[in-house]
Design a protein around this motif. Structure first.
Motif, PDB file in Angstrom:
ATOM      1  N   THR A 127      75.153 -10.058 -11.345  1.00 56.82           N
ATOM      2  CA  THR A 127      74.364  -8.829 -11.411  1.00 56.82           C
ATOM      3  C   THR A 127      72.902  -9.182 -11.168  1.00 56.82           C
ATOM      4  N   PHE A 128      72.261  -8.488 -10.218  1.00 60.83           N
ATOM      5  CA  PHE A 128      70.886  -8.810  -9.846  1.00 60.83           C
ATOM      6  C   PHE A 128      70.038  -7.539  -9.874  1.00 60.83           C
ATOM      7  N   LYS A 129      68.806  -7.684 -10.361  1.00 62.50           N
ATOM      8  CA  LYS A 129      67.958  -6.522 -10.594  1.00 62.50           C
ATOM      9  C   LYS A 129      66.551  -6.774 -10.067  1.00 62.50           C
ATOM     10  N   ARG A 130      65.934  -5.699  -9.535  1.00 63.61           N
ATOM     11  CA  ARG A 130      64.533  -5.781  -9.131  1.00 63.61           C
ATOM     12  C   ARG A 130      63.805  -4.524  -9.608  1.00 63.61           C
ATOM     13  N   SER A 131      62.643  -4.723 -10.227  1.00 61.24           N
ATOM     14  CA  SER A 131      61.792  -3.615 -10.665  1.00 61.24           C
ATOM     15  C   SER A 131      60.567  -3.559  -9.768  1.00 61.24           C
ATOM     16  N   LEU A 132      60.136  -2.363  -9.405  1.00 66.82           N
ATOM     17  CA  LEU A 132      58.988  -2.212  -8.514  1.00 66.82           C
ATOM     18  C   LEU A 132      58.444  -0.797  -8.608  1.00 66.82           C
ATOM     19  N   MET A 133      57.273  -0.593  -7.989  1.00 66.79           N
ATOM     20  CA  MET A 133      56.666   0.734  -7.913  1.00 66.79           C
ATOM     21  C   MET A 133      56.969   1.357  -6.557  1.00 66.79           C
ATOM     22  N   LEU A 134      57.499   2.565  -6.582  1.00 66.30           N
ATOM     23  CA  LEU A 134      57.761   3.333  -5.365  1.00 66.30           C
ATOM     24  C   LEU A 134      57.426   4.792  -5.650  1.00 66.30           C
ATOM     25  N   MET A 135      56.897   5.479  -4.679  1.00 64.00           N
ATOM     26  CA  MET A 135      56.589   6.899  -4.833  1.00 64.00           C
ATOM     27  C   MET A 135      55.714   7.155  -6.061  1.00 64.00           C
TER      28      MET A 135
ATOM     29  N   GLY B 236      56.125  20.652  -1.475  1.00 63.25           N
ATOM     30  CA  GLY B 236      56.070  19.326  -2.085  1.00 63.25           C
ATOM     31  C   GLY B 236      57.435  18.986  -2.650  1.00 63.25           C
ATOM     32  N   PHE B 237      57.708  17.695  -2.779  1.00 60.29           N
ATOM     33  CA  PHE B 237      59.031  17.254  -3.203  1.00 60.29           C
ATOM     34  C   PHE B 237      58.999  16.515  -4.537  1.00 60.29           C
ATOM     35  N   GLY B 238      58.014  16.837  -5.370  1.00 60.21           N
ATOM     36  CA  GLY B 238      57.889  16.151  -6.648  1.00 60.21           C
ATOM     37  C   GLY B 238      59.080  16.330  -7.567  1.00 60.21           C
ATOM     38  N   ALA B 239      59.803  17.445  -7.453  1.00 59.14           N
ATOM     39  CA  ALA B 239      60.935  17.708  -8.341  1.00 59.14           C
ATOM     40  C   ALA B 239      62.281  17.389  -7.704  1.00 59.14           C
ATOM     41  N   ILE B 240      62.257  16.738  -6.550  1.00 60.58           N
ATOM     42  CA  ILE B 240      63.516  16.455  -5.860  1.00 60.58           C
ATOM     43  C   ILE B 240      63.464  15.145  -5.067  1.00 60.58           C
ATOM     44  N   GLY B 241      62.258  14.668  -4.759  1.00 56.53           N
ATOM     45  CA  GLY B 241      62.099  13.533  -3.854  1.00 56.53           C
ATOM     46  C   GLY B 241      62.661  12.223  -4.370  1.00 56.53           C
ATOM     47  N   LYS B 242      62.409  11.899  -5.641  1.00 57.11           N
ATOM     48  CA  LYS B 242      62.908  10.627  -6.169  1.00 57.11           C
ATOM     49  C   LYS B 242      64.429  10.625  -6.224  1.00 57.11           C
ATOM     50  N   GLY B 243      65.003  11.776  -6.575  1.00 58.12           N
ATOM     51  CA  GLY B 243      66.457  11.862  -6.598  1.00 58.12           C
ATOM     52  C   GLY B 243      67.048  11.680  -5.212  1.00 58.12           C
ATOM     53  N   TYR B 244      66.421  12.292  -4.212  1.00 59.28           N
ATOM     54  CA  TYR B 244      66.903  12.146  -2.837  1.00 59.28           C
ATOM     55  C   TYR B 244      66.792  10.690  -2.381  1.00 59.28           C
ATOM     56  N   ALA B 245      65.674  10.047  -2.701  1.00 57.48           N
ATOM     57  CA  ALA B 245      65.493   8.645  -2.319  1.00 57.48           C
ATOM     58  C   ALA B 245      66.556   7.762  -2.966  1.00 57.48           C
ATOM     59  N   ALA B 246      66.866   8.028  -4.227  1.00 57.39           N
ATOM     60  CA  ALA B 246      67.897   7.246  -4.920  1.00 57.39           C
ATOM     61  C   ALA B 246      69.263   7.450  -4.271  1.00 57.39           C
TER      62      ALA B 246
ATOM     63  N   ALA C  30      67.369  -1.516   0.665  1.00 61.65           N
ATOM     64  CA  ALA C  30      67.301  -0.258  -0.084  1.00 61.65           C
ATOM     65  C   ALA C  30      65.851   0.161  -0.301  1.00 61.65           C
ATOM     66  N   VAL C  31      64.993  -0.795  -0.606  1.00 61.64           N
ATOM     67  CA  VAL C  31      63.566  -0.492  -0.791  1.00 61.64           C
ATOM     68  C   VAL C  31      62.959   0.023   0.509  1.00 61.64           C
ATOM     69  N   ASN C  32      63.298  -0.626   1.618  1.00 58.52           N
ATOM     70  CA  ASN C  32      62.790  -0.176   2.918  1.00 58.52           C
ATOM     71  C   ASN C  32      63.219   1.267   3.211  1.00 58.52           C
ATOM     72  N   GLU C  33      64.443   1.598   2.835  1.00 56.90           N
ATOM     73  CA  GLU C  33      64.938   2.958   3.059  1.00 56.90           C
ATOM     74  C   GLU C  33      64.153   3.970   2.220  1.00 56.90           C
ATOM     75  N   MET C  34      63.873   3.629   0.983  1.00 55.91           N
ATOM     76  CA  MET C  34      63.132   4.551   0.119  1.00 55.91           C
ATOM     77  C   MET C  34      61.676   4.678   0.560  1.00 55.91           C
ATOM     78  N   GLU C  35      61.106   3.611   1.076  1.00 56.13           N
ATOM     79  CA  GLU C  35      59.745   3.691   1.608  1.00 56.13           C
ATOM     80  C   GLU C  35      59.705   4.568   2.859  1.00 56.13           C
ATOM     81  N   ARG C  36      60.763   4.496   3.657  1.00 59.34           N
ATOM     82  CA  ARG C  36      60.858   5.379   4.832  1.00 59.34           C
ATOM     83  C   ARG C  36      60.899   6.847   4.405  1.00 59.34           C
ATOM     84  N   ILE C  37      61.684   7.126   3.391  1.00 60.84           N
ATOM     85  CA  ILE C  37      61.792   8.497   2.891  1.00 60.84           C
ATOM     86  C   ILE C  37      60.458   8.965   2.323  1.00 60.84           C
ATOM     87  N   GLU C  38      59.792   8.091   1.587  1.00 59.77           N
ATOM     88  CA  GLU C  38      58.492   8.462   1.016  1.00 59.77           C
ATOM     89  C   GLU C  38      57.511   8.864   2.122  1.00 59.77           C
TER      90      GLU C  38
END
Length: 326
Positions: A21-29, A165-175, A52-60
């Protein structure tokens, strides 16, 4: 329908983790993200998580209203002027968001970004804004003034000064998008925590389900217990940290986009849904709709359930959920 035994705490617990099991913590959005995957070795895990991080940065970059070069900013700049051609992905996200606005009678509304932020929840407010100020603050809000051209994949905000704005939906979509990418790459199990928007799939290396816990907002030092999640999303919204009190009444930082007034009466809403995008939007909406309407609306959506805690500490839940305290 299988009954869930849900017991509360707001930490993610993952008992029995092995070296696989491998984990990474970071700041996104602008928020804390944590990505956990099960992989044969650290090199494979690092590759998967980086993708996965690259994909979420693309979405952001696609949905950010702060980036002047994003398609979202282009839509906002041209409000009241002309329609803007956008990528199909963004068009469909906006289309789904408008569908959620209809489902929640406007309690969820991506045009909330048009609001003047006259409420402050940093301790600086000394009095409530007057009714005229509140009314003016939401004058440009209204999802029905978003016009979609499906053939040309174009979006038009009908009124000058409108914003989405996507503040109430964007993080969920990125996940959700990161989860799909990881599964497509062959990652059989993992959990993504997008600042409280949690989506999981598969099992831990020892065969146990991932465990998600939900805080007791009346006493965050005490845990009710945990909820096993093997497939789906869990999102909790709370107002126990950001609020103001006037004349003995508590006002949440979650504003009703239809009225301009903060929600009140609830302190925590947790939504269980197949996708984090949906759970994210509904958790916010239930705060605005209130306990009775919120529970009724959730009951009409297949595969979705919720737990609500009101400002007296009383728990309410969808019929298919059985609450068991420790």
């Amino acid at each position: 329908m299988k009954r869930l035994v849900v017991i509360f705490s707001m930490l993610i617990t993952t008992y029995g983790w092995s070296q696989n099991t491998f984990k990474r913590s970071l700041m996104l959005m602008g928020s804390d993200f944590e990505i956990t995957v099960v992989a044969p070795d650290s090199a494979a895990a690092d590759k998967h998580i980086t993708n996965a991080v690259n994909e979420m940065e693309r979405i952001e970059k696609l949905i950010s209203s702060w980036d002047p070069d994003s398609q979202t900013s282009e839509i906002n700049r041209n409000a009241g002027k002309k329609a803007v051609l956008v990528d199909r992905e963004l068009f469909e996200l906006i289309e789904r968001a408008l569908g959620l606005s209809q489902l929640t009678d406007g309690a969820f509304d991506i045009t909330y970004a048009s609001m003047d932020h006259i409420w402050q929840f940093d301790g600086s407010m000394q009095k409530m804004p007057n009714s005229e100020e509140v009314k003016a603050s939401v004058a440009k809000v209204g999802y029905k003034n978003v016009e979609l051209d499906k053939i040309n994949s174009a979006v038009y905000l009908k009124r000058s000064g409108m914003k989405i704005g996507f503040g109430a939906i964007g993080k969920g979509y990125a996940a959700d998008r990161a989860k799909k990418l990881l599964r497509d790459m062959g990652v059989s199990s993992g959990i993504i925590n997008a600042s409280g928007d949690i989506t999981a799939w598969g099992l831990q290396p020892n065969g146990a389900p991932w465990k998600v816990a939900i805080t007791n907002p009346m006493d965050k030092q005490k845990a009710y217990g945990t909820l096993p999640v093997t497939e789906g999303a869990v999102v909790t919204s709370g107002n126990y940290e950001k609020y103001v009190v006037f004349n003995g009444k508590r006002y949440s930082h979650i504003i009703d986009p239809r009225t301009g007034y903060p929600s009140n009466g609830l302190v925590s809403v947790t939504v269980f849904a197949p996708k984090a995008e949906l759970a994210d939007a509904l958790a916010t909406s239930i705060f605005v709709m209130g306990k009775t309407v919120g529970l009724n609306r959730i009951a009409q959506i297949p595969g979705v359930s919720c737990i609500i805690i009101d400002d007296k500490g009383t728990l309410f839940a969808s019929e298919e959920i059985e609450i068991a305290k420790l």
